[in-house]
Design a protein around this motif. Structure first.
Motif, PDB file in Angstrom:
ATOM      1  N   LEU A  81       6.231   2.327  12.345  1.00 53.97           N
ATOM      2  CA  LEU A  81       6.629   0.920  12.309  1.00 53.97           C
ATOM      3  C   LEU A  81       6.056   0.175  11.106  1.00 53.97           C
ATOM      4  CD1 LEU A  81       6.121   0.198  16.105  1.00 53.97           C
ATOM      5  CD2 LEU A  81       8.329   0.368  14.929  1.00 53.97           C
ATOM      6  N   ALA A  82       4.836   0.532  10.701  1.00 50.09           N
ATOM      7  CA  ALA A  82       4.192  -0.179   9.590  1.00 50.09           C
ATOM      8  C   ALA A  82       4.964   0.025   8.293  1.00 50.09           C
ATOM      9  CB  ALA A  82       2.746   0.302   9.435  1.00 50.09           C
ATOM     10  N   HIS A  83       5.372   1.252   8.030  1.00 50.45           N
ATOM     11  CA  HIS A  83       6.141   1.541   6.823  1.00 50.45           C
ATOM     12  C   HIS A  83       7.488   0.837   6.869  1.00 50.45           C
ATOM     13  CE1 HIS A  83       8.666   3.850   4.009  1.00 50.45           C
ATOM     14  NE2 HIS A  83       7.539   4.076   3.361  1.00 50.45           N
ATOM     15  N   ALA A  84       8.119   0.839   8.039  1.00 50.62           N
ATOM     16  CA  ALA A  84       9.411   0.155   8.178  1.00 50.62           C
ATOM     17  C   ALA A  84       9.262  -1.336   7.906  1.00 50.62           C
ATOM     18  CB  ALA A  84       9.982   0.388   9.574  1.00 50.62           C
ATOM     19  N   THR A 121      14.976 -11.090   8.232  1.00 47.13           N
ATOM     20  CA  THR A 121      14.145 -11.973   9.059  1.00 47.13           C
ATOM     21  C   THR A 121      14.158 -11.501  10.505  1.00 47.13           C
ATOM     22  OG1 THR A 121      14.623 -13.849   7.605  1.00 47.13           O
ATOM     23  CG2 THR A 121      13.770 -14.352   9.797  1.00 47.13           C
ATOM     24  N   MET A 122      15.334 -11.168  10.997  1.00 47.91           N
ATOM     25  CA  MET A 122      15.487 -10.654  12.359  1.00 47.91           C
ATOM     26  C   MET A 122      14.717  -9.350  12.547  1.00 47.91           C
ATOM     27  SD  MET A 122      17.286  -7.908  13.865  1.00 47.91           S
ATOM     28  CE  MET A 122      18.545  -7.549  12.669  1.00 47.91           C
ATOM     29  N   ALA A 123      14.920  -8.414  11.631  1.00 41.74           N
ATOM     30  CA  ALA A 123      14.281  -7.100  11.775  1.00 41.74           C
ATOM     31  C   ALA A 123      12.765  -7.195  11.684  1.00 41.74           C
ATOM     32  CB  ALA A 123      14.821  -6.143  10.716  1.00 41.74           C
ATOM     33  N   LEU A 124      12.269  -8.060  10.808  1.00 41.55           N
ATOM     34  CA  LEU A 124      10.818  -8.208  10.672  1.00 41.55           C
ATOM     35  C   LEU A 124      10.184  -8.716  11.950  1.00 41.55           C
ATOM     36  CD1 LEU A 124      10.539  -9.676   7.063  1.00 41.55           C
ATOM     37  CD2 LEU A 124       9.619  -7.491   7.841  1.00 41.55           C
ATOM     38  N   GLN A 125      10.838  -9.643  12.636  1.00 33.11           N
ATOM     39  CA  GLN A 125      10.290 -10.157  13.883  1.00 33.11           C
ATOM     40  C   GLN A 125      10.246  -9.072  14.947  1.00 33.11           C
ATOM     41  OE1 GLN A 125       8.878 -13.356  14.661  1.00 33.11           O
ATOM     42  NE2 GLN A 125       8.200 -11.928  16.257  1.00 33.11           N
ATOM     43  N   ILE A 126      11.302  -8.292  15.027  1.00 32.63           N
ATOM     44  CA  ILE A 126      11.342  -7.224  16.027  1.00 32.63           C
ATOM     45  C   ILE A 126      10.317  -6.143  15.699  1.00 32.63           C
ATOM     46  CG2 ILE A 126      12.799  -5.417  17.042  1.00 32.63           C
ATOM     47  CD1 ILE A 126      15.184  -7.330  16.624  1.00 32.63           C
ATOM     48  N   LEU A 127      10.204  -5.793  14.431  1.00 29.67           N
ATOM     49  CA  LEU A 127       9.190  -4.819  14.025  1.00 29.67           C
ATOM     50  C   LEU A 127       7.785  -5.331  14.321  1.00 29.67           C
ATOM     51  CD1 LEU A 127      10.757  -3.657  10.650  1.00 29.67           C
ATOM     52  CD2 LEU A 127      10.182  -2.137  12.565  1.00 29.67           C
ATOM     53  N   ASP A 128       7.564  -6.618  14.083  1.00 25.97           N
ATOM     54  CA  ASP A 128       6.247  -7.198  14.349  1.00 25.97           C
ATOM     55  C   ASP A 128       5.929  -7.139  15.840  1.00 25.97           C
ATOM     56  OD1 ASP A 128       3.972  -8.809  13.077  1.00 25.97           O
ATOM     57  OD2 ASP A 128       4.555 -10.098  14.746  1.00 25.97           O
ATOM     58  N   ASP A 129       6.916  -7.450  16.685  1.00 22.12           N
ATOM     59  CA  ASP A 129       6.708  -7.354  18.133  1.00 22.12           C
ATOM     60  C   ASP A 129       6.453  -5.905  18.548  1.00 22.12           C
ATOM     61  OD1 ASP A 129       7.007 -10.070  18.501  1.00 22.12           O
ATOM     62  OD2 ASP A 129       9.123  -9.958  19.068  1.00 22.12           O
ATOM     63  N   GLY A 134       0.779  -1.226   0.000  1.00 22.63           N
ATOM     64  CA  GLY A 134       0.000   0.000   0.000  1.00 22.63           C
ATOM     65  C   GLY A 134       0.813   1.279   0.000  1.00 22.63           C
ATOM     66  N   TYR A 135       2.117   1.195   0.221  1.00 20.73           N
ATOM     67  CA  TYR A 135       2.977   2.376   0.206  1.00 20.73           C
ATOM     68  C   TYR A 135       3.591   2.540  -1.180  1.00 20.73           C
ATOM     69  CZ  TYR A 135       2.747   2.107   5.307  1.00 20.73           C
ATOM     70  OH  TYR A 135       2.302   2.065   6.603  1.00 20.73           O
ATOM     71  N   ASP A 136       3.610   3.793  -1.671  1.00 18.24           N
ATOM     72  CA  ASP A 136       4.176   4.008  -3.005  1.00 18.24           C
ATOM     73  C   ASP A 136       5.677   4.285  -2.970  1.00 18.24           C
ATOM     74  OD1 ASP A 136       4.357   6.594  -2.051  1.00 18.24           O
ATOM     75  OD2 ASP A 136       2.899   7.440  -3.440  1.00 18.24           O
ATOM     76  N   HIS A 137       6.220   4.465  -1.764  1.00 21.42           N
ATOM     77  CA  HIS A 137       7.649   4.716  -1.586  1.00 21.42           C
ATOM     78  C   HIS A 137       8.130   5.929  -2.368  1.00 21.42           C
ATOM     79  CE1 HIS A 137       9.016   0.574   0.165  1.00 21.42           C
ATOM     80  NE2 HIS A 137       8.047   1.139   0.849  1.00 21.42           N
ATOM     81  N   ALA A 138       7.231   6.896  -2.561  1.00 26.32           N
ATOM     82  CA  ALA A 138       7.648   8.160  -3.171  1.00 26.32           C
ATOM     83  C   ALA A 138       8.599   8.880  -2.210  1.00 26.32           C
ATOM     84  CB  ALA A 138       6.422   9.031  -3.453  1.00 26.32           C
TER      85      ALA A 138
END
Length: 428
Positions: free
Chosen positions: A378-381, A354-362, A228-232
């Motif tokens: 956090l959602a955009h990251a 993989t590591m960063a996604l888990q921490i972001l999810d938490d 959903g982000y266009d990364h403009a």
């Protein structure tokens, strides 16, 4: 084993850290305001302002390799950046990764870093003057055109874009997508990978050519969204090439050398992503910890609930392990070369996102509704880091290489029994 940073490593890391604290973090709100107003695809003024300050302070083009076997003798001093080693740059890139727009302020953002390295290592003097110089000056942006929608591009030999010789020109026909950076209005040059031959060795059919984006027949069909982000204003585009004609001197290194160039480009690029991702994870654990300490649920701070103690502990352990693996890979690249470090590069490329996604999810879970919204950042990251499990090769390709290397260590055992504990050897 000495883990102490050298004086030079500490010097550059601390300078980058201090610059970000002084010039970038305090202006993050300006960046967000400028990004949200007016056209989506534009130059952000605050970035251009900070770039000038960074360059004046000598914090510029850190990633340019210290030396190159492919480099022409007369180029030896013409196209040099700060020339940090991979290990030195790793520490700086982690700091840059903490704020999404920081890398560009030092002229160290993808895909320009990889494209500049390609031009530096493999380009002719004329190609460097035309494109490497303005890229190093931070005047233009670039795009790497490799992935295609019609084939499984994780296997680069599947690429179908045709590069056909016609007298003094190549004629290009094909379609690319996930062409990162093509949405930036400053994007002027693309490095395109396609086939100059459909016969012979599968790894010698590909070539890479320089394609100015204002060449007739080049069309940005659409800009793609990521969750959903266009990364403009950076953007990832789908680009078509219809009878695009470029001079034969736009080929890099020579026909049939495209796969070789791609391998040379992707090694350092993969490490750069991983370095920045560790910075993203550090920001996420900080936000998560502060949130847990500030909120109360069921009569006590959320931080005092045991489940969150476990998650914070796991996050810190995983960050530290990932950083060590990343620094090891960078150090091996410096000392033994990219090829010798290919296992470590593959491992960190799988591990870091993989590591960063888990921490972001938490962290998103800790923030509740604010985490799912964009209030906490956090959602955009998460959406950005999730793409790294595809970028520069999907996890499955890297895991395949890691596993094959591991099997190869024991393949000569045939059907023999496994060694007893007294026969075990640790090798590297």
């Amino acid at each position: 084993m000495d883990f102490t940073l050298s004086e030079r490593e500490t010097y550059f890391r601390d300078r980058v850290r201090a610059f970000i604290a002084r010039h970038i973090t305090p202006r993050d709100h300006e960046y967000e305001q400028q990004l949200a107003s007016g056209e989506r695809w534009k130059v952000i003024p605050v970035i251009e302002e900070v770039k000038r300050v960074a360059r004046a302070e000598g914090l510029w083009n850190f990633f340019m390799p210290p030396h190159s076997g492919q480099q022409h003798v007369d180029d030896s001093f013409a196209f040099q950046g700060t020339q940090l080693t991979n290990l030195e740059y790793a520490l700086c890139a982690e700091e840059m990764g903490r704020i999404g727009w920081a890398s560009e302020c030092f002229n160290c953002s993808a895909p320009d870093t990889g494209n500049m390295e390609v031009l530096h290592r493999y380009g002719t003097r004329a190609q460097k003057e035309a494109w490497l110089r303005p890229l190093m000056e931070g005047e233009i942006r670039s795009v790497f055109l490799m992935t295609e929608p019609a084939v499984a591009s994780s296997d680069a030999t599947n690429i179908e874009t045709r590069i056909e010789r016609d007298g003094d020109h190549y004629v290009i026909n094909g379609r690319k997508w996930w062409s990162s950076g093509v949405g930036d209005p400053r994007c002027r040059i693309g490095i395109l990978m396609g086939k100059t031959s459909f016969e012979g060795s599968r790894h010698q059919q590909q070539s890479q050519v320089l394609v100015p984006l204002d060449t007739p027949g080049v069309k940005v069909e659409r800009l793609l969204s990521v969750y959903g982000y266009d990364h403009a204003p950076h953007g990832h585009g789908e680009v078509s090439f219809t009878d695009v004609r470029v001079p034969v001197e736009n080929v890099l290194l020579g026909e049939g050398r495209g796969f070789e160039i791609a391998q040379g480009r992707l090694g350092p690029g993969r490490i750069h992503h991983c370095m920045r991702t560790i910075g993203v994870a550090e920001v996420a654990i900080e936000k998560m910890a502060r949130r847990l300490l500030a909120r109360v649920a069921f009569g006590k701070r959320i931080a005092d609930h045991s489940v969150w103690e476990q998650r914070i502990a796991r996050a810190r352990i995983d960050i530290e392990m990932t950083r060590l693996l990343c620094l090891k890979a960078a150090d091996m690249m410096d000392k033994a070369g990219n090829k010798a470090a290919q296992q470590e590069i593959a491992m960190i490329k799988v591990q870091a996102p993989t590591m960063a996604l888990q921490i972001l999810d938490d962290a998103i879970q800790a923030f509740g509704g604010a985490g799912v919204a964009e209030d906490a950042g956090l959602a955009h990251a998460w959406a950005s880091v999730r793409t790294l499990r595809f970028a520069d090769g999907p996890d499955e390709v890297h895991c395949r290489a890691i596993a094959r290397h591991e099997f190869g260590k024991y393949g000569d055992a045939g059907g023999r029994d496994a060694p007893s504990s007294g026969d075990v050897r640790v090798s590297r």
